[in-house]
Enzyme design. Structure first.
Site, PDB file in Angstrom:
ATOM      1  N   GLY A 189      38.502  50.594  21.029  1.00 53.49           N
ATOM      2  CA  GLY A 189      38.845  49.227  21.392  1.00 53.49           C
ATOM      3  C   GLY A 189      37.886  48.270  20.710  1.00 53.49           C
ATOM      4  CG  LEU A 190      37.036  48.518  17.091  1.00 52.20           C
ATOM      5  CD1 LEU A 190      37.303  48.887  15.643  1.00 52.20           C
ATOM      6  CD2 LEU A 190      35.548  48.623  17.408  1.00 52.20           C
ATOM      7  CB  THR A 234      35.441  39.873  22.381  1.00 53.69           C
ATOM      8  OG1 THR A 234      36.323  38.916  21.779  1.00 53.69           O
ATOM      9  CG2 THR A 234      34.070  39.233  22.557  1.00 53.69           C
ATOM     10  CB  ILE A 235      33.834  44.044  25.030  1.00 54.58           C
ATOM     11  CG1 ILE A 235      33.984  42.868  26.001  1.00 54.58           C
ATOM     12  CG2 ILE A 235      32.829  45.051  25.590  1.00 54.58           C
ATOM     13  CD1 ILE A 235      34.619  43.234  27.326  1.00 54.58           C
ATOM     14  N   GLY A 236      34.093  45.436  22.283  1.00 56.65           N
ATOM     15  CA  GLY A 236      33.861  46.626  21.477  1.00 56.65           C
ATOM     16  C   GLY A 236      33.178  46.317  20.163  1.00 56.65           C
ATOM     17  CG  LEU A 237      33.501  43.623  16.047  1.00 57.71           C
ATOM     18  CD1 LEU A 237      33.914  44.866  15.267  1.00 57.71           C
ATOM     19  CD2 LEU A 237      34.203  42.392  15.496  1.00 57.71           C
ATOM     20  CD  GLU A 238      30.282  39.885  21.731  1.00 60.18           C
ATOM     21  OE1 GLU A 238      30.542  38.679  21.594  1.00 60.18           O
ATOM     22  OE2 GLU A 238      29.941  40.369  22.831  1.00 60.18           O
ATOM     23  N   GLY A 271      40.083  47.043  27.195  1.00 62.85           N
ATOM     24  CA  GLY A 271      40.582  45.933  27.989  1.00 62.85           C
ATOM     25  C   GLY A 271      40.080  45.977  29.413  1.00 62.85           C
ATOM     26  CG  HIS A 296      22.373  18.969   1.143  1.00 61.62           C
ATOM     27  ND1 HIS A 296      23.145  20.084   0.900  1.00 61.62           N
ATOM     28  CD2 HIS A 296      21.373  18.985   0.218  1.00 61.62           C
ATOM     29  CE1 HIS A 296      22.647  20.733  -0.144  1.00 61.62           C
ATOM     30  NE2 HIS A 296      21.563  20.089  -0.573  1.00 61.62           N
TER      31      HIS A 296
END
Length: 481
Positions: free
Chosen positions: A179-180, A182-186, A263, A440
């Site tokens: 499961g990638l 938000t939670i899984g990727l972070e 999920g 800048h």
């Protein structure tokens, strides 16, 4: 069985429930707060805060891999004490939980804060332990929990979720993240940077909930350079000695543990929502008005992660306040009010940040929408930081120039996403945004570049004052300087 009456009964003491309680308290209404399980918000205990503490440790340690390019000696000798790092994460987590409890339920009398599970007998009659609560209005803010398929539960402590990951005293040598979003990727990226061998799996072809194909392509390329991503096929798990074997299509990986992040499910078990007398969907949720949070025509309101709509803290807080306000209205015999919701804002704290603001790509009409884009490679400030990776895509209505939404993967994307969400909330056009000052060298110049690209693609009649600098064109936006 004892029965007592209150104006407002609130089920759940998380972010939504506590905000609903504040509305009842402010209005001087009698209330009861009911909470089954551990008190403390999902954010503080198992969500936003411990995950961000882990991400910070991982980012700081990972930074050592870039120090050599600056002539900083000795960076290869830096080491990480993983148990000590996890203890720090847990201490941070406990601090945030204590703050929540200290400012909410710690000092509440027992008659106001019932630590037990609630069950509906009627729409306004709730059973809690050995007593019944008759309420003029009810707020359901029961929260959610990680989804774990029943067969996977047999793997015991080797099957991790956010409820258990932050309790570990040490990390496994290898892990599969299934499961990638938000939670899984972070967490997958953080675990990789903390020295764990990570393999990521998702049955979708997208990661982090991205809907824009160009942003998704960039995200997969960047994240895939840190740990392996296996997309487009469902993963299965089976025993393999004292480890687990994960398979998706032709790929197999033997790992010490699996992080299940597929999920979350609403905490509806045992609530008895069938007693409300309204239709329930396949998940067991009743239909509700997301602008009033009212369930049907009942004096019942629903809020927070239990709605499964926008499972982020600021949305849970808003929904709790709306539900609490309207519960007070119902208890007073008044009609509920409908509230305008904030511009959708989603931030993934991976590195680079992945963000979505406002209208999503798949909801846009390609005939009436223009898209502006800039790649981060030439952006001066990002280049100096050694983080010039990613892409920004901004959407606007062709004929009016009104900014509709954006998706991006970029360093400090969390800040860019806020600027965009504020502008969209105010109904600003591309030209109006370009009239704002851009310093800048800053990362915000990348947003300026995307807006300039977008401005050239619009079909707006230019009738603004000729003295406006934005009308002179973009020139050198500074993005590549």
């Amino acid at each position: 069985m004892q029965e007592r009456s209150v104006d407002v009964a609130i089920i759940g003491a998380g972010t939504a429930g506590l905000n609903a309680m504040s509305q009842a308290r402010k209005a001087g209404k009698s209330f009861v707060l009911i909470n089954g399980g551990e008190p403390g918000t999902t954010c503080a205990r198992v969500g936003c805060m411990p995950s961000k503490a882990m991400i910070q440790v991982a980012e700081d340690y990972h930074r050592r891999t870039h120090l050599g390019r600056y002539g900083i000696d000795g960076h290869e000798g830096l080491s990480l004490d993983v148990p000590e790092a996890l203890e720090h994460v847990q201490e941070m987590r406990d601090t945030f939980v204590d703050r929540v409890l200290g400012s909410s339920t710690d000092d509440m009398p027992e008659e106001l804060f019932l630590q037990d599970y609630a069950r509906f007998i009627e729409p306004t009659l709730i059973e809690v332990g050995e007593q019944r609560i008759r309420a003029a209005a009810v707020v359901i803010a029961a929260g959610s929990r990680p989804l774990v398929p029943e067969p996977w539960q047999a793997f015991g402590e080797r099957l991790l979720t956010t409820d258990t990951l932050f309790e570990l005293e040490d990390l496994p040598s290898s892990i599969a993240v299934i499961g990638l979003g938000t939670i899984g990727l972070e967490l997958g990226q953080s675990l990789h940077r903390l020295g764990v061998a990570v393999e990521g799996f998702d049955q979708l072809e997208t990661i982090a909930g991205i809907r824009d194909p160009e942003v998704n392509r960039a995200a997969i390329e960047l994240m895939g350079k840190e740990f392996a991503l296996h997309l487009g096929q469902a993963a299965t798990i089976e025993e393999d000695g004292d480890g687990l074997r994960v398979q998706a299509g032709e790929h197999q990986a033997r790992v010490d543990a699996v992080l299940c992040s597929i999920g979350r499910v609403p905490n509806l078990d045992g609530l008895g929502l069938e007693q409300l007398g309204v239709p329930l969907d396949a998940r067991g949720l009743p239909a509700f008005d997301r602008h009033s949070m009212q369930v049907g025509e009942l004096p019942v309101f629903i809020a927070g992660d239990v709605t499964a709509e926008r499972p982020v803290l600021h949305e849970a807080g808003d929904e709790g306040r709306i539900a609490g306000f309207n519960a007070v209205q119902a208890a007073s015999g008044a009609e509920p009010l409908r509230f305008q919701r904030r511009t959708p804002l989603f931030i993934n704290f991976s590195d680079p940040n992945i963000c979505a603001v406002g209208a999503r790509f798949d909801a846009l009409d390609p005939e009436t929408t223009a898209i502006g884009e800039i790649k981060m490679a030439p952006v001066g400030r990002a280049l100096i930081m050694g983080r010039n990776r990613g892409v920004i895509r901004v959407y606007a209505a062709k004929r009016t120039g009104r900014v509709l939404g954006a998706e991006l993967i970029a360093p400090r994307g969390e800040n860019l996403a806020h600027l965009l969400s504020w502008s969209i909330q105010q109904g600003m056009t591309v030209e109006q945004m370009l009239r704002m000052p851009f310093y800048h060298p800053v990362i915000e110049e990348a947003l300026q570049g995307a807006l300039n690209d977008l401005n050239r693609k619009l079909e707006v009649e230019r009738d603004g004052p000729l003295t406006e600098l934005a009308l002179l064109g973009d020139g050198d936006s500074g993005a590549s300087r």
